[in-house]
Design a protein around this motif. Structure first.
Motif, PDB file in Angstrom:
ATOM      1  N   UNK A  73     107.929  -5.371 -18.761  1.00 40.04           N
ATOM      2  CA  UNK A  73     107.707  -6.752 -18.351  1.00 40.04           C
ATOM      3  C   UNK A  73     108.979  -7.571 -18.552  1.00 40.04           C
ATOM      4  N   UNK A  74     109.098  -8.613 -17.729  1.00 41.20           N
ATOM      5  CA  UNK A  74     110.254  -9.502 -17.773  1.00 41.20           C
ATOM      6  C   UNK A  74     109.790 -10.912 -18.125  1.00 41.20           C
ATOM      7  N   UNK A  75     110.679 -11.661 -18.760  1.00 38.71           N
ATOM      8  CA  UNK A  75     110.382 -13.048 -19.108  1.00 38.71           C
ATOM      9  C   UNK A  75     111.691 -13.751 -19.423  1.00 38.71           C
ATOM     10  N   UNK A 107     119.219  -9.942 -19.754  1.00 31.76           N
ATOM     11  CA  UNK A 107     119.662  -9.948 -18.362  1.00 31.76           C
ATOM     12  C   UNK A 107     120.466 -11.224 -18.138  1.00 31.76           C
ATOM     13  N   UNK A 108     120.378 -11.788 -16.951  1.00 25.39           N
ATOM     14  CA  UNK A 108     121.187 -12.965 -16.677  1.00 25.39           C
ATOM     15  C   UNK A 108     120.821 -14.134 -17.573  1.00 25.39           C
ATOM     16  N   UNK A 109     121.815 -14.925 -17.923  1.00 29.52           N
ATOM     17  CA  UNK A 109     121.581 -16.097 -18.746  1.00 29.52           C
ATOM     18  C   UNK A 109     122.649 -17.140 -18.510  1.00 29.52           C
ATOM     19  N   UNK A 110     122.303 -18.375 -18.774  1.00 24.66           N
ATOM     20  CA  UNK A 110     123.273 -19.450 -18.636  1.00 24.66           C
ATOM     21  C   UNK A 110     122.585 -20.795 -18.668  1.00 24.66           C
ATOM     22  N   UNK A 111     123.383 -21.837 -18.661  1.00 24.77           N
ATOM     23  CA  UNK A 111     122.820 -23.171 -18.680  1.00 24.77           C
ATOM     24  C   UNK A 111     123.911 -24.214 -18.741  1.00 24.77           C
ATOM     25  N   UNK A 112     123.506 -25.417 -18.992  1.00 21.28           N
ATOM     26  CA  UNK A 112     124.439 -26.527 -19.081  1.00 21.28           C
ATOM     27  C   UNK A 112     123.684 -27.789 -19.447  1.00 21.28           C
ATOM     28  N   UNK A 113     124.408 -28.749 -19.996  1.00 22.27           N
ATOM     29  CA  UNK A 113     123.753 -29.987 -20.383  1.00 22.27           C
ATOM     30  C   UNK A 113     122.794 -29.771 -21.531  1.00 22.27           C
ATOM     31  N   UNK A 114     121.510 -29.958 -21.273  1.00 21.24           N
ATOM     32  CA  UNK A 114     120.514 -29.915 -22.340  1.00 21.24           C
ATOM     33  C   UNK A 114     119.667 -28.655 -22.331  1.00 21.24           C
ATOM     34  N   UNK A 115     119.933 -27.689 -21.460  1.00 19.58           N
ATOM     35  CA  UNK A 115     119.095 -26.488 -21.397  1.00 19.58           C
ATOM     36  C   UNK A 115     119.939 -25.223 -21.300  1.00 19.58           C
ATOM     37  N   UNK A 116     119.357 -24.141 -21.765  1.00 24.03           N
ATOM     38  CA  UNK A 116     119.949 -22.803 -21.622  1.00 24.03           C
ATOM     39  C   UNK A 116     118.793 -21.834 -21.392  1.00 24.03           C
ATOM     40  N   UNK A 117     118.959 -20.940 -20.392  1.00 29.42           N
ATOM     41  CA  UNK A 117     117.918 -19.970 -20.064  1.00 29.42           C
ATOM     42  C   UNK A 117     118.491 -18.550 -20.199  1.00 29.42           C
ATOM     43  N   UNK A 118     117.758 -17.695 -20.894  1.00 29.57           N
ATOM     44  CA  UNK A 118     118.136 -16.289 -21.059  1.00 29.57           C
ATOM     45  C   UNK A 118     116.978 -15.409 -20.612  1.00 29.57           C
ATOM     46  N   UNK A 119     117.254 -14.491 -19.672  1.00 31.09           N
ATOM     47  CA  UNK A 119     116.224 -13.578 -19.183  1.00 31.09           C
ATOM     48  C   UNK A 119     116.232 -12.296 -20.000  1.00 31.09           C
ATOM     49  N   UNK A 120     115.047 -11.687 -20.156  1.00 32.91           N
ATOM     50  CA  UNK A 120     114.890 -10.463 -20.924  1.00 32.91           C
ATOM     51  C   UNK A 120     114.047  -9.462 -20.140  1.00 32.91           C
ATOM     52  N   UNK A 121     114.286  -8.202 -20.452  1.00 33.98           N
ATOM     53  CA  UNK A 121     113.471  -7.105 -19.937  1.00 33.98           C
ATOM     54  C   UNK A 121     113.036  -6.255 -21.134  1.00 33.98           C
ATOM     55  N   UNK A 122     111.735  -5.987 -21.249  1.00 34.14           N
ATOM     56  CA  UNK A 122     111.207  -5.173 -22.345  1.00 34.14           C
ATOM     57  C   UNK A 122     110.446  -3.998 -21.763  1.00 34.14           C
TER      58      UNK A 122
END
Length: 262
Positions: free
Chosen positions: A106-108, A175-190
């Motif tokens: 699963x990914x999230x 997996x892919x990740x990045x952000x700017x300003x007030x947020x950062x998002x990191x994707x994962x695969x398990x």
């Protein structure tokens, strides 16, 4: 702007050889096309004509079909209506979102959000020198892990104690990740899929004032959703393992983190 010493080569249009006609056509157009069955590319006719063109030789692997894995590279996953707040205080929040189930796992995504601008702490999910400069401590960066009903665990940290003998081969990959300003998002695969029951998402973030916090998520829903996913190329499901002759899975660039069973 200084003038270039380069001069466009002059071609005599009165010459009647096929090659000359093709060179003339290439020199007077700016696109790549085919003339009289011969390819033209004006990139080799201009300022960079002194450079040797890249040759396509045996160094390029022959494209081949890959055995079906049941992940996001070859399968249409099924989305899950999970939007979970893992932690929150008066400065930052951490959410888990974008859940998709596949036969292989699963990914999230995890999202760190700052209430303040600029953020009082680096929002990335990897150790960062700026955290120390802003008053953080070594080891105070964001940490995350998942505990499963079969006793196995995975972590988003690369260094951990050696796995116990007989541990489950469960992995968590960034997996892919990045952000700017007030947020950062990191994707994962398990992978593989969780054991039935619930799985516990755990995080702490000392630098941001987040103590160890846990939220339980229904793993049975992930398992059920995975059965409704579908392969993009059904005819590849039965390919033999030999199709991956180099032993490499050509997918997302990722970091792999180990597992243990308590």
């Amino acid at each position: 702007m200084p003038k270039s010493n380069y001069e466009v080569p002059k071609i005599d249009p009165t010459e009647s050889t096929p090659n000359t006609r093709i060179e003339l056509a290439c020199a007077t157009r700016s696109s790549r096309y085919t003339l009289n069955g011969v390819g033209c590319n004006t990139r080799h006719m201009g300022f960079f004509s002194e450079l040797e063109p890249r040759e396509i030789g045996d160094s390029e692997p022959e494209p081949q079909r890959m055995k079906w894995r049941g992940d996001s590279d070859d399968t249409v996953g099924v989305g899950l209506p999970f939007e979970v707040v893992l932690a929150r205080n008066d400065q930052v929040a951490v959410t888990a979102t974008g859940f998709f189930a596949y036969p292989a796992g699963f990914a999230f995504s995890l999202v760190t959000i700052s209430r303040l601008s600029p953020s009082p702490v680096p929002l990335g999910m990897h150790p960062h020198p700026a955290a120390i400069q802003r008053g953080g401590v070594p080891g105070g960066e964001f940490r995350f892990g998942i505990g499963f009903s079969d006793g196995s665990t995975v972590f988003s940290a690369q260094r951990r104690r050696p796995a116990a003998s007989g541990s489950t081969s469960r992995t968590l990959r960034t997996r892919g990740g990045g952000g700017g300003g007030r947020t950062y998002r990191q994707s994962f695969w398990c992978e593989p899929l969780p054991s039935s029951g619930s799985m516990r998402f755990v995080c702490d973030w000392f630098d941001a004032g987040i103590p160890e916090t846990a939220v339980d998520i229904d793993a049975t829903a992930v398992i059920e959703a995975s059965s409704r996913s579908s392969p993009l190329w059904p005819e590849d499901v039965d390919l033999p393992d030999e199709s991956e002759s180099d032993g490499q899975h050509r997918g997302w660039a990722s970091g792999t983190f180990g597992s243990a069973q308590d």
